[in-house]
Scaffold this active site. Structure first.
Site, PDB file in Angstrom:
ATOM      1  N   GLY A  28      39.072 -15.139 -20.585  1.00 13.95           N
ATOM      2  CA  GLY A  28      39.046 -14.920 -19.226  1.00 13.95           C
ATOM      3  C   GLY A  28      38.088 -15.522 -18.446  1.00 13.95           C
ATOM      4  O   GLY A  28      37.761 -16.688 -18.832  1.00 13.95           O
ATOM      5  N   ALA A  29      37.492 -14.935 -17.214  1.00 19.75           N
ATOM      6  CA  ALA A  29      36.854 -15.787 -16.288  1.00 19.75           C
ATOM      7  C   ALA A  29      37.331 -16.873 -16.141  1.00 19.75           C
ATOM      8  O   ALA A  29      36.797 -18.055 -15.911  1.00 19.75           O
ATOM      9  CB  ALA A  29      35.170 -16.188 -16.868  1.00 19.75           C
ATOM     10  N   GLY A  33      40.108 -24.790 -14.130  1.00 15.28           N
ATOM     11  CA  GLY A  33      40.448 -25.615 -15.554  1.00 15.28           C
ATOM     12  C   GLY A  33      41.571 -24.839 -16.020  1.00 15.28           C
ATOM     13  O   GLY A  33      42.398 -25.339 -16.651  1.00 15.28           O
ATOM     14  N   HIS A  34      41.543 -23.443 -16.203  1.00 14.48           N
ATOM     15  CA  HIS A  34      42.580 -22.577 -16.860  1.00 14.48           C
ATOM     16  C   HIS A  34      43.706 -22.547 -16.112  1.00 14.48           C
ATOM     17  O   HIS A  34      44.875 -22.849 -16.812  1.00 14.48           O
ATOM     18  CB  HIS A  34      42.040 -20.967 -16.972  1.00 14.48           C
ATOM     19  CG  HIS A  34      40.852 -20.845 -17.711  1.00 14.48           C
ATOM     20  ND1 HIS A  34      39.608 -20.640 -17.160  1.00 14.48           N
ATOM     21  CD2 HIS A  34      40.474 -20.793 -19.025  1.00 14.48           C
ATOM     22  CE1 HIS A  34      38.686 -20.492 -17.967  1.00 14.48           C
ATOM     23  NE2 HIS A  34      39.425 -20.506 -19.392  1.00 14.48           N
TER      24      HIS A  34
END
Ligand code: PAF
Length: 274
Positions: A28-29, A33-34
């Site tokens: 999460g968060a 980048g994700h």
């Protein structure tokens, strides 16, 4: 996009997912980048499954498990925008229904160097949860950032050593315009820390640019940049091979750094052509 929480709901939803399946495991968060991991999976695969799970097993007793940022609503919005088909945000009891696992994955000698030297149980926790998520999701490919390069190298090695049957894809690090690598932990940096932290990516790019002078020039140039930043306390600066073995005389290598800025520990790495 379907969002499920419990293990049973996930098992039912998984039956509806068609392959090739790409898995993007996250804590999460989610940040840009994700987003790059989700985009890579979206481009390669028919279905994309993302997991959002802050894995207690990979945090040491004095680490930031309790204060790790939790932003599920924003995470789901990003997954939706990225075209994810199924998000699984399980609880600890869904991933570890028998309690703490009795059998875990040992990262071997690569698990006790670099990050493993200061976080002795970290990689066993990462590899154990990644093996479980691969077992539960059964993806064709799983996507990880190059930012956590040692994690990526260990997951690649685990997938080969244990024949996990999923391809492991490493996705390049996303950086702020000034070079700082994106990390969920950047939110902990004060404005002063944020300025000081720039020395980390600057040191890596200066080292990479000195590669024509060989390994010793790379390390000397990168250390000089870090030495000029009094707020950056270096844990390690190392040049290694792409699999994190010894660096080659010539060819691709990896320059890796970990440093503390204020109370935040940051890591970063770049490819270097020796
Ligand atoms: O890189 C991370 O966010 C985590 O270590 C991972 C791979 C999702 C396992 O919990």
């Amino acid at each position: 996009m379907k969002v499920v929480r419990s293990r049973a709901e996930f098992a039912a939803a998984r039956l509806t997912v068609v392959g090739p399946v790409g898995l993007v495991p996250t804590m999460g968060a989610l940040h840009a980048g994700h987003e790059a991991l989700l985009a890579a999976a979206r481009a390669d695969c028919t279905s994309v499954v993302a997991t959002v799970f802050v894995n207690p097993l990979q945090f040491g007793p004095s680490e930031d498990l309790a204060r790790y940022p939790r932003t599920l609503d924003a995470d789901l919005a990003m997954c939706e925008r990225a075209g994810v088909d199924l998000v699984w945000a399980p609880g600890v009891e869904d991933v570890y229904p028998l309690g703490d696992p009795l059998v875990t994955i040992s990262p071997g000698s690569l698990g006790s160097v670099l990050e493993g030297a200061v976080r002795p149980t970290h990689f066993a926790g990462v590899l154990t949860v990644v093996a479980k998520l691969i077992g539960l999701v059964r993806p064709d490919r799983a996507y990880f950032g190059q930012k956590d390069y040692q994690q990526l190298a260990l997951i690649r090695r685990m997938a080969q050593d244990l024949e996990l049957g999923a391809g492991i894809v490493g996705v390049p690090t996303v950086r702020e315009p000034d070079g700082l690598a994106l990390s969920s932990r950047n939110v902990y940096l004060s404005p002063d820390d944020r300025r000081e932290a720039l020395a980390i990516s600057s040191a890596l790019s200066a080292g990479r640019d000195a590669a024509r002078g060989g390994a010793s020039a790379v390390l000397a140039v990168a250390s000089a940049v870090l030495a000029d930043a009094p707020g950056v306390k270096v844990d390690y600066l190392e040049l290694r091979g792409p699999d994190l073995g010894p660096p080659p005389g010539h060819g691709p290598a990896r320059l890796l750094v970990a440093a503390r800025v204020g109370t935040t520990r940051l890591i970063d790495n770049v490819e270097v052509s020796l």
